[in-house]
Scaffold this motif. Structure first.
Motif, PDB file in Angstrom:
ATOM      1  N   MET A 128      65.698  61.240  92.932  1.00  0.00           N
ATOM      2  CA  MET A 128      65.877  59.999  92.175  1.00  0.00           C
ATOM      3  C   MET A 128      66.745  59.034  92.966  1.00  0.00           C
ATOM      4  SD  MET A 128      64.119  60.614  89.496  1.00  0.00           S
ATOM      5  CE  MET A 128      64.594  59.295  88.399  1.00  0.00           C
ATOM      6  N   LYS A 129      66.516  57.749  92.805  1.00  0.00           N
ATOM      7  CA  LYS A 129      67.260  56.735  93.534  1.00  0.00           C
ATOM      8  C   LYS A 129      68.661  56.565  92.954  1.00  0.00           C
ATOM      9  CE  LYS A 129      63.196  54.143  95.051  1.00  0.00           C
ATOM     10  NZ  LYS A 129      62.527  52.816  95.076  1.00  0.00           N
ATOM     11  N   VAL A 130      69.564  56.093  93.788  1.00  0.00           N
ATOM     12  CA  VAL A 130      70.944  55.852  93.392  1.00  0.00           C
ATOM     13  C   VAL A 130      71.128  54.351  93.160  1.00  0.00           C
ATOM     14  CG1 VAL A 130      73.359  55.985  94.110  1.00  0.00           C
ATOM     15  CG2 VAL A 130      71.780  57.856  94.656  1.00  0.00           C
ATOM     16  N   CYS A 166      74.137  51.851  86.948  1.00  0.00           N
ATOM     17  CA  CYS A 166      73.640  52.002  85.578  1.00  0.00           C
ATOM     18  C   CYS A 166      73.829  50.686  84.831  1.00  0.00           C
ATOM     19  CB  CYS A 166      74.413  53.123  84.881  1.00  0.00           C
ATOM     20  SG  CYS A 166      73.971  53.390  83.150  1.00  0.00           S
ATOM     21  N   LYS A 224      77.992  53.610  89.242  1.00  0.00           N
ATOM     22  CA  LYS A 224      76.965  54.038  90.182  1.00  0.00           C
ATOM     23  C   LYS A 224      76.651  55.523  90.016  1.00  0.00           C
ATOM     24  CE  LYS A 224      77.464  50.584  93.827  1.00  0.00           C
ATOM     25  NZ  LYS A 224      77.663  50.336  95.277  1.00  0.00           N
ATOM     26  N   GLY A 225      75.395  55.859  90.291  1.00  0.00           N
ATOM     27  CA  GLY A 225      74.967  57.242  90.188  1.00  0.00           C
ATOM     28  C   GLY A 225      73.475  57.342  90.407  1.00  0.00           C
ATOM     29  N   LYS A 226      72.927  58.525  90.172  1.00  0.00           N
ATOM     30  CA  LYS A 226      71.497  58.730  90.311  1.00  0.00           C
ATOM     31  C   LYS A 226      70.795  58.308  89.020  1.00  0.00           C
ATOM     32  CE  LYS A 226      71.598  62.543  93.643  1.00  0.00           C
ATOM     33  NZ  LYS A 226      71.193  63.943  93.911  1.00  0.00           N
ATOM     34  N   ARG A 277      64.867  53.000  86.452  1.00  0.00           N
ATOM     35  CA  ARG A 277      65.994  52.320  87.092  1.00  0.00           C
ATOM     36  C   ARG A 277      66.856  51.588  86.060  1.00  0.00           C
ATOM     37  NH1 ARG A 277      65.768  51.993  92.552  1.00  0.00           N
ATOM     38  NH2 ARG A 277      67.151  50.186  92.529  1.00  0.00           N
ATOM     39  N   THR A 308      71.810  55.808  84.499  1.00  0.00           N
ATOM     40  CA  THR A 308      72.098  57.078  85.157  1.00  0.00           C
ATOM     41  C   THR A 308      72.227  58.155  84.088  1.00  0.00           C
ATOM     42  OG1 THR A 308      74.468  56.658  85.061  1.00  0.00           O
ATOM     43  CG2 THR A 308      73.296  55.910  87.045  1.00  0.00           C
ATOM     44  N   GLU A 309      72.555  59.377  84.496  1.00  0.00           N
ATOM     45  CA  GLU A 309      72.657  60.486  83.552  1.00  0.00           C
ATOM     46  C   GLU A 309      73.685  60.203  82.459  1.00  0.00           C
ATOM     47  OE1 GLU A 309      72.151  63.724  81.368  1.00  0.00           O
ATOM     48  OE2 GLU A 309      70.841  63.137  83.029  1.00  0.00           O
TER      49      GLU A 309
END
Length: 262
Positions: free
Chosen positions: A1-3, A6, A12-14, A55, A58-59
Motif C-alpha cells: 500500500m502507498k504511504v 491521512c 502520515k502512514g500507509k 488513498r 491510513t489504518e
C-alpha cells in the motif's frame, strides 16, 4: 500500500482501503455477482466491490471510521431501518400512513450523539474522497475541516450543522447501490415556519435514505424539529415510502435501462 497523509487524522502512514459507505450496507443482489455502479452523469459500470478509496485514510483513520460503522450496523439492523436487518420480512411495520405509500415510523435511539457522529462521518467521507460517484458532495473548505474535526471527536458541532433526516423504504425492493447526489427538497410548513425549498445531499444505502441539509447554521429551525432530525433526541421520527412509489425505484429503472447487461 502507498504511504501518504491521512485525510482524517492528517498523520502520515500507509493507506488502507476505506469504504465510503459501510460494506455491510453495500452488497450485490446475489453473492458473487458484480456491482453495477453509476453517478455524476457517467454511464454505469460493473465493479467487483462497492465504493472504496485507497488513498483516503491510513489504518488509524480507518479504525475511527470502523468503530463508527460497527455501532451503526448493529443499531440500524436492530431497529430494522435497513433491509439487511429484516430477515425474512418483506415490509416493515409503519405506525401511521399519511397518504398512499407514505407513512411515519418512530424508533428509539439509545445514543443519539453516536448516530449523529456516524452520519457526519458518511458526509465527511463523501466530501473528502475524489471518487467520481460522490463528486456532487462538495462544501466550503472550512466546513469540511469542521466536519473532519467533529468526526475525530475534537469538536462538537451544533444541531444546525448539516442536520440529517431519514426516509426508509418500507417494502423490500431490488438490492442496489446509489452514489450520493445534490438535490433540493420541499419541506412542508411546520409550526410558524412556512414551507420552503432546502438544498440537500441525498445518500442511499440498503433501503435507507439520508438527507443532509446543506447548511452550517440556521435561526433555530433545526432545533425546533426535535426528533424529526437524526441525533437530536432519544426518539427518531422518520418518513417511510414503499419502494414502488419511491424516487429510488424510478432512478433504478433509468440506470437499468442505460446499463448493458449483455
Amino acid at each position: 500500500m502507498k504511504v501518504g497523509t491521512c485525510k482524517l487524522t492528517l498523520q502520515k502512514g500507509k493507506f488502507v482501503k476505506a469504504h465510503i459507505i459501510p460494506k455491510a450496507f453495500t452488497y450485490p443482489e446475489e453473492s458473487g455477482l458484480p456491482f453495477t455502479q453509476g453517478g455524476s452523469g457517467r454511464k454505469p459500470v460493473k465493479r467487483w466491490s462497492s465504493w472504496y478509496d485507497p488513498r483516503l485514510v491510513t489504518e488509524e483513520g480507518e479504525r475511527i471510521l470502523r468503530d463508527l460503522d460497527t455501532w451503526a450496523i448493529h443499531y440500524l439492523r436492530s431497529r430494522r431501518l435497513v433491509w439487511s436487518g429484516w430477515g425474512a420480512m418483506l415490509e416493515v411495520p409503519v405506525q401511521k400512513f399519511v397518504v398512499d405509500g407514505w407513512g411515519i415510523r418512530r424508533v428509539d435511539v439509545p445514543d443519539p450523539a453516536q448516530l449523529r457522529l456516524f452520519l457526519l462521518s458518511l458526509l465527511w467521507r463523501a466530501a473528502a474522497t475524489d471518487m467520481f460517484e460522490f463528486g456532487e458532495v462538495t462544501m466550503p473548505p472550512d466546513h469540511l475541516e469542521r466536519l473532519r474535526r467533529a468526526v475525530l471527536g475534537e469538536t462538537h458541532e451544533g444541531e444546525a450543522f448539516y442536520p440529517a433526516t431519514l426516509t426508509q423504504l418500507s417494502t423490500m425492493g431490488i438490492i442496489h447501490n446509489h452514489g450520493a447526489i445534490a438535490q433540493s427538497k420541499t419541506i412542508p410548513a411546520y409550526g410558524q415556519e412556512p414551507s420552503r425549498s432546502v438544498p440537500i445531499f441525498r445518500f442511499y444505502f440498503d433501503g435507507l435514505v439520508v438527507h443532509f441539509h446543506r447548511q452550517a447554521e440556521d435561526n433555530g429551525y433545526t432545533k425546533e424539529l426535535g426528533s424529526h432530525v437524526a441525533g437530536q433526541e432519544n426518539e427518531l421520527v422518520l418518513s417511510t415510502v414503499t419502494f414502488e412509489r419511491s424516487f429510488q425505484f424510478e432512478n433504478l429503472m433509468w440506470v437499468m435501462a442505460e446499463t448493458d447487461y449483455s
